[in-house]
Enzyme design. Structure first.
Site, PDB file in Angstrom:
ATOM      1  N   LEU A 146       0.857  -1.197  -0.229  1.00 15.20           N
ATOM      2  CA  LEU A 146       0.131  -0.053   0.070  1.00 15.20           C
ATOM      3  C   LEU A 146       0.830   1.216  -0.126  1.00 15.20           C
ATOM      4  O   LEU A 146       1.966   1.200   0.816  1.00 15.20           O
ATOM      5  CB  LEU A 146      -0.908   0.084   1.299  1.00 15.20           C
ATOM      6  CG  LEU A 146      -2.347  -0.685   1.241  1.00 15.20           C
ATOM      7  CD1 LEU A 146      -2.910  -0.418   2.305  1.00 15.20           C
ATOM      8  CD2 LEU A 146      -3.053  -0.061   0.211  1.00 15.20           C
ATOM      9  N   ASP A 147       0.535   1.903  -0.618  1.00 10.54           N
ATOM     10  CA  ASP A 147       1.185   3.526  -1.005  1.00 10.54           C
ATOM     11  C   ASP A 147       1.412   3.934   0.489  1.00 10.54           C
ATOM     12  O   ASP A 147       0.271   3.910   1.216  1.00 10.54           O
ATOM     13  CB  ASP A 147       0.904   4.467  -1.806  1.00 10.54           C
ATOM     14  CG  ASP A 147       1.032   3.975  -3.068  1.00 10.54           C
ATOM     15  OD1 ASP A 147       1.795   3.090  -3.517  1.00 10.54           O
ATOM     16  OD2 ASP A 147       0.229   4.588  -3.953  1.00 10.54           O
ATOM     17  N   PRO A 148       2.451   4.751   0.795  1.00 10.82           N
ATOM     18  CA  PRO A 148       2.446   5.647   2.472  1.00 10.82           C
ATOM     19  C   PRO A 148       1.141   6.345   2.376  1.00 10.82           C
ATOM     20  O   PRO A 148       0.602   6.704   3.558  1.00 10.82           O
ATOM     21  CB  PRO A 148       3.512   6.497   2.158  1.00 10.82           C
ATOM     22  CG  PRO A 148       4.419   5.546   1.379  1.00 10.82           C
ATOM     23  CD  PRO A 148       3.680   5.162   0.053  1.00 10.82           C
TER      24      PRO A 148
ATOM     25  N   ALA B 120      -1.789   5.809   1.400  1.00 17.41           N
ATOM     26  CA  ALA B 120      -3.050   5.095   1.557  1.00 17.41           C
ATOM     27  C   ALA B 120      -3.124   4.381   3.000  1.00 17.41           C
ATOM     28  O   ALA B 120      -1.993   4.104   3.513  1.00 17.41           O
ATOM     29  CB  ALA B 120      -2.953   3.709   0.652  1.00 17.41           C
TER      30      ALA B 120
END
Length: 323
Positions: free
Chosen positions: A55-57, A59
């Site tokens: 997961l992106d930071p 998100a």
């Protein structure tokens, strides 16, 4: 939105223990998936921990983590369906597709769309569609992730790929802020989807201001734990949060072996398929259990209805998945 506070590390090097299971983490905003792995590894004093897909930071939401022997099966969820709640800011673009990049207001912005317009446009994105992956992604070009080129101001041509959008529902539309609930297949970039939706609405584009993953396969947020909650627990309470390893593998049929067959397959020998109800075709993957219902690992149906070991737990007669 505030970044997650990361508790300070103890100066004393912890003793790592062998613990096996699956933790469904509600990842906070502002840390990478790898950072979340390191924090959970410290909390559990685990010898081994890994994630099932990043997961992106920026998100938040569901991030399944595998501890110990569960890491052998972490790739199973990579191709699973996922669900997200996404908030789009229409009429603007970001260099990264989200709130972390440089934001530009578009001159093409023709005003805020109506709810009816949004509903009509979103129908175009449901089903199998083509999507060009973003430059800020971990996809490789000549051995380097695309985001490395992007940070150096280089644009690499990316071929479009087929993805599947199963459903999109509008949760709210206030001025130029559109909140969506999205169900999609593997390989979908929600940041790119946001840009494409904004463009299709006549706004020139859009970017994500918030993104929350709400489900992966059969798992959802109701089963998750937060880092702060885990920090407040004692070791027994933390261990009770772990799901058994085979929770990742429910799509595979289960086969129970008798005591001798279980011993043989742990030793790497081929055994007879004991299933009399339905003979599985050659090449099928199965979950293997011993006569005490202890999970042993994955096997594969080979010729003449025999089963060979495919991916087994270490020292299966002694090692138990967390229940």
């Amino acid at each position: 939105m505030l970044h997650a506070e990361i508790p300070p590390r103890s100066p004393i090097k912890p003793v790592r223990r062998t613990i096996n299971g699956v933790l469904l983490l509600d990842k906070p905003y502002g840390i990478s998936s790898n950072k979340a792995v390191q924090i959970v590894k410290r909390i559990f004093s685990a010898a081994k921990c890994g994630h099932t897909g990043t997961l992106d930071p920026m998100a938040t939401g569901l991030l399944p983590l595998c501890l110990g022997e569960a890491t052998k099966f972490s790739s199973v969820l990579l191709g699973a369906n996922k669900a997200y709640e996404a908030t789009l800011r229409l009429g603007f673009l970001s260099t990264t597709g989200d709130a972390e990049g440089e934001i530009t207001q578009l001159t093409a912005n023709a005003g805020n769309p109506t709810l009816s317009q949004c509903e009509q446009v979103l129908q175009r994105f449901i089903g199998k569609i083509m999507q060009v992956p973003p430059m800020y992604s971990a996809l490789k070009h000549q051995g380097k992730p695309l985001y490395v080129y992007a940070r150096n101001g280089k644009n690499i041509e990316r071929p479009a790929r087929e993805i599947a959008i199963h459903a999109i529902q509008i949760k709210s539309l206030i001025d130029n802020t559109l909140q969506l609930s999205i169900q999609c297949g593997t390989g979908t970039y929600i940041r790119t989807l946001a840009e494409d939706i904004g463009s299709a609405l006549g706004c020139g584009g859009a970017y994500l201001t918030q993104l929350r993953r709400t489900a992966i396969d059969r798992f959802d947020l109701s089963q998750t734990q937060t880092l702060s909650a885990l920090e407040a627990m004692n070791a027994d309470e933390q261990d009770a949060c772990l799901l058994p390893i085979d929770c990742l593998l429910q799509k595979f049929p289960a086969v129970v072996l008798d005591e001798q067959a279980a011993l043989h397959i742990v030793q790497g020998k081929i055994v007879a398929n004991p299933s009399d109800i339905s003979k599985l075709p050659e090449g099928n993957t199965v979950r293997l259990y011993d006569h005490q219902q202890q999970f042993l690992g994955l096997g594969e149906i080979i010729s003449e209805q025999k089963i060979a070991a495919k991916r087994m737990l270490a020292s299966s007669q002694l090692l138990k998945a967390v229940v």
